[in-house]
Design an enzyme around this catalytic site. Structure first.
Site, PDB file in Angstrom:
ATOM      1  N   SER A 122       2.252  -2.258   8.401  1.00  0.00           N
ATOM      2  CA  SER A 122       2.416  -1.198   7.414  1.00  0.00           C
ATOM      3  C   SER A 122       1.090  -0.502   7.162  1.00  0.00           C
ATOM      4  CB  SER A 122       2.957  -1.790   6.108  1.00  0.00           C
ATOM      5  OG  SER A 122       2.023  -2.707   5.560  1.00  0.00           O
ATOM      6  N   GLN A 123       1.165   0.671   6.549  1.00  0.00           N
ATOM      7  CA  GLN A 123      -0.044   1.427   6.264  1.00  0.00           C
ATOM      8  C   GLN A 123      -0.891   0.720   5.219  1.00  0.00           C
ATOM      9  OE1 GLN A 123      -1.085   4.194   7.890  1.00  0.00           O
ATOM     10  NE2 GLN A 123      -2.975   3.866   6.755  1.00  0.00           N
ATOM     11  N   SER A 124      -0.261   0.102   4.220  1.00  0.00           N
ATOM     12  CA  SER A 124      -1.022  -0.595   3.182  1.00  0.00           C
ATOM     13  C   SER A 124      -1.780  -1.781   3.762  1.00  0.00           C
ATOM     14  CB  SER A 124      -0.079  -1.065   2.078  1.00  0.00           C
ATOM     15  OG  SER A 124       0.916  -1.923   2.602  1.00  0.00           O
TER      16      SER A 124
END
Length: 621
Positions: free
Chosen positions: A279-281
């Site tokens: 994920s981007q996070s």
């Protein structure tokens, strides 16, 4: 599965009467050995007749009625047989009868006599060989107490290595049960997560209770999230009738078709970094916040996904408050926090559980499959007991250490020593040390690596460097040391054939260009056409441009989709009479998340569309 058993009869909330009456809970000790236990579950509520005991009996010793004589029945409860059976019952073991008790005492006294000194036994053998039968059940004293304690030690009841007996000592997510309906050594298994803490103590009683309750008033909540995909459902414990359904006509099985969803919802947001995963996070936490259009879009979608899920939880709050179970599948801590941070689900809720098996991508069909796997009894094999090492006294049989005869260590040959050095230089890409070592020891660059049993797949240094993707060392071995690329291994493959990396193959082609066609038979080495350094650079630039174009197209596509979603949300929220200033403020908020170039491009498109709209209105008039 036995021919007598149908899959539909194994639904744990509505088991068939035949299977339900045949279930017998299996208990284990801590070593996974099956132990027969007289379970004291409460009588089933729907039992029509209850036997009333009108004669004296002893449940601890398994005696339903004492002999009809003039002796006092209370006398039995003072005997050592009764006391011994009470100890066995405490630890979940079946009782022994009077005859077994006599044999047990006789065997223990015999063993004690054999271990004692021969002098002290010489005058007592004739007196202790036989034990009076009338006196065996009332015998007491220190000798009998020691025998009983020794018996308990033999049964490993008081041994910490065995521990208490329980049906939960399975080291498995399942509770196991015997059934006469199953043929052979097969047994039934039910998932522990279906039971709460109280129900786990008496699982058979809980299964009987589930069958008799009104299943239309009981339901569970299922949630799955992963990779931007979400699926949730409220599942009723009451099945939908599937009589007449054709199994081959549907993708789902008959059991999955019978699952009744009271509510269900699925949606997806683009939050996962394509071709790179994660994920981007997670990427921001590991490498810092990225500054790109794709990362901005993924962050926006992560926040939108969290808002959508928490809004759904708020809508389903009445179901969540009254449900029997809450199953959540969330692989990452971030995804799990979506359900627990500032929502109606508490972290300490006893109903909160996880799926005890692996699930696929979240979808409605996957929820159905997971519910079927959870709520249907599985037919499996009984778990195998642990293998314990026998604890013996090694002090007496301890072998002598041979100090003068150490184990001989085979010495390495000279070729093996050279191979070890050369491979070390190649692995660390130390080209100057490799060249110096070869010249100093007057070695052939095409030396066969030893031992051959270890390097049969990569017999030369060129083979080894090529198979391990060391392009710099391949170029040094070919261009500088003039290694032979036509040598093959035991399966007829050259060093080129072992190269799995495109960069390594380009290194072979560059070496062919530098050495010329007269250096060796390049066709025999299987190396493709020669390439200069300029040609390789042009190829890399072309590939980079194609990747950049593909990336830009993807960003444009995602931006277009984002603009359409923003427009739909703006139109839905605006309604009649909305002021232009309010709409422009919302657009300004969305534009702040874009870069300057992206913002200018978006504004040009908006002005062009506005001009087209004005021209259409004028032409219509």
């Amino acid at each position: 599965m036995s021919d007598r058993i149908q899959k539909n009869d194994l639904y744990v909330y509505d088991l068939s009467d035949e299977i339900l009456s045949s279930l017998q809970l299996i208990s284990f000790d801590s070593d996974m050995n099956e132990v027969k236990v007289v379970h004291s579950d409460v009588e089933i509520e729907n039992k029509k007749e209850i036997e009333v005991k009108t004669v004296p009996s002893c449940a601890s010793c398994g005696i339903n009625a004492f002999p009809n004589d003039n002796s006092d029945p209370r006398y039995h409860f003072k005997t050592d047989l009764h006391k011994f059976n009470i100890k066995r019952r405490v630890y979940g073991l079946s009782p022994v009868d009077e005859q077994e008790f006599r044999q047990l005492i006789k065997s223990k006294e015999t063993a004690t006599a054999e271990d004692s000194d021969s002098d002290s036994l010489s005058g007592e053998d004739d007196e202790t060989d036989e034990i009076e039968e009338d006196d065996i059940s009332t015998r007491g004293g220190e000798q009998l107490t020691a025998i009983l304690e020794h018996e308990l030690q033999d049964l490993m009841i008081n041994d910490n290595q065995t521990g208490p007996v329980s049906h939960l000592n399975t080291q498995s997510p399942l509770i196991f049960m015997h059934s006469a309906e199953l043929s052979g050594p097969r047994i039934f298994g039910a998932y522990k997560v279906l039971f709460n803490a109280e129900e786990l103590k008496c699982p058979l009683k809980s299964i009987h209770h589930w069958k008799n309750q009104d299943k239309t008033e009981h339901f569970s909540v299922l949630f799955m999230i992963g990779g931007g995909h979400f699926a949730g459902a409220v599942v009723s414990h009451q099945k939908i009738p599937t009589n007449g359904n054709n199994k081959n006509k549907y993708i789902l099985s008959l059991q999955e078709q019978s699952v009744q969803f009271l509510e269900q919802k699925t949606f997806h947001r683009y939050t996962t970094r394509r071709k790179q995963g994660g994920s981007q996070s997670a990427n921001d936490n590991a490498k810092g916040k990225a500054n790109s259009a794709g990362s901005t879009l993924r962050r926006y979608n992560e926040a939108a996904l969290k808002a959508d899920i928490q809004a759904l939880l708020k809508d389903w709050e009445p179901y969540i408050a009254k449900c029997d179970n809450i199953f959540i599948r969330a692989n990452s801590v971030t995804d799990r926090k979506i359900f627990l941070d500032n929502t109606c689900i508490s972290k300490t809720d006893v109903k909160l559980k996880s799926f005890p098996f692996t699930t696929m991508r979240p979808s409605s069909n996957e929820l159905r499959r997971a519910w079927v796997q959870l709520t249907y009894l599985s037919i499996t094999d009984k778990p195998q007991p642990k293998v314990k090492k026998l604890q013996t006294d090694h002090s007496k049989n301890k072998p002598r250490k041979l100090t003068n005869s150490p184990t001989p260590v085979p010495l390495k040959t000279e070729d093996e020593q050279h191979t070890e050095k050369l491979i070390s230089f190649i692995q660390k890409s130390k080209a100057p040390l490799l060249i110096s070592y070869i010249k100093k020891n007057n070695l052939d660059v095409n030396i066969t690596l030893q031992p051959s049993s270890e390097y049969h797949h990569t017999p030369t240094m060129l083979h080894y460097a090529s198979s391990h993707g060391l392009k710099h060392m391949v170029l040094v071995l070919l261009s500088t040391l003039k290694a032979d690329p036509t040598i093959t291994n035991n399966v007829g493959k050259t060093a080129w054939d072992l190269a799995s990396d495109t960069m390594v193959k380009e290194t072979f082609q560059l070496a062919r260009y530098n050495l010329g066609e007269s250096f060796t038979d390049w066709e025999q080495s299987h190396v493709s056409g020669a390439l200069s350094a300029e040609q390789i650079d042009e190829r890399h630039k072309k590939i980079a441009l194609e990747e950049e174009k593909e990336k830009k197209d993807l960003i444009e596509k995602e931006l277009q989709a984002a603009k359409e979603r923003i427009k739909e949300e703006k139109d839905a929220k605006r309604g009649p009479g909305m002021k232009l200033g309010a709409a422009s403020s919302n657009v300004q908020i969305n534009l702040n998340s874009l870069t300057d170039d992206q913002r200018m491009r978006l504004m040009r498109e908006q002005r062009a569309r506005a001009a087209e709209a004005r021209m259409k209105r004028f032409s219509g008039n």
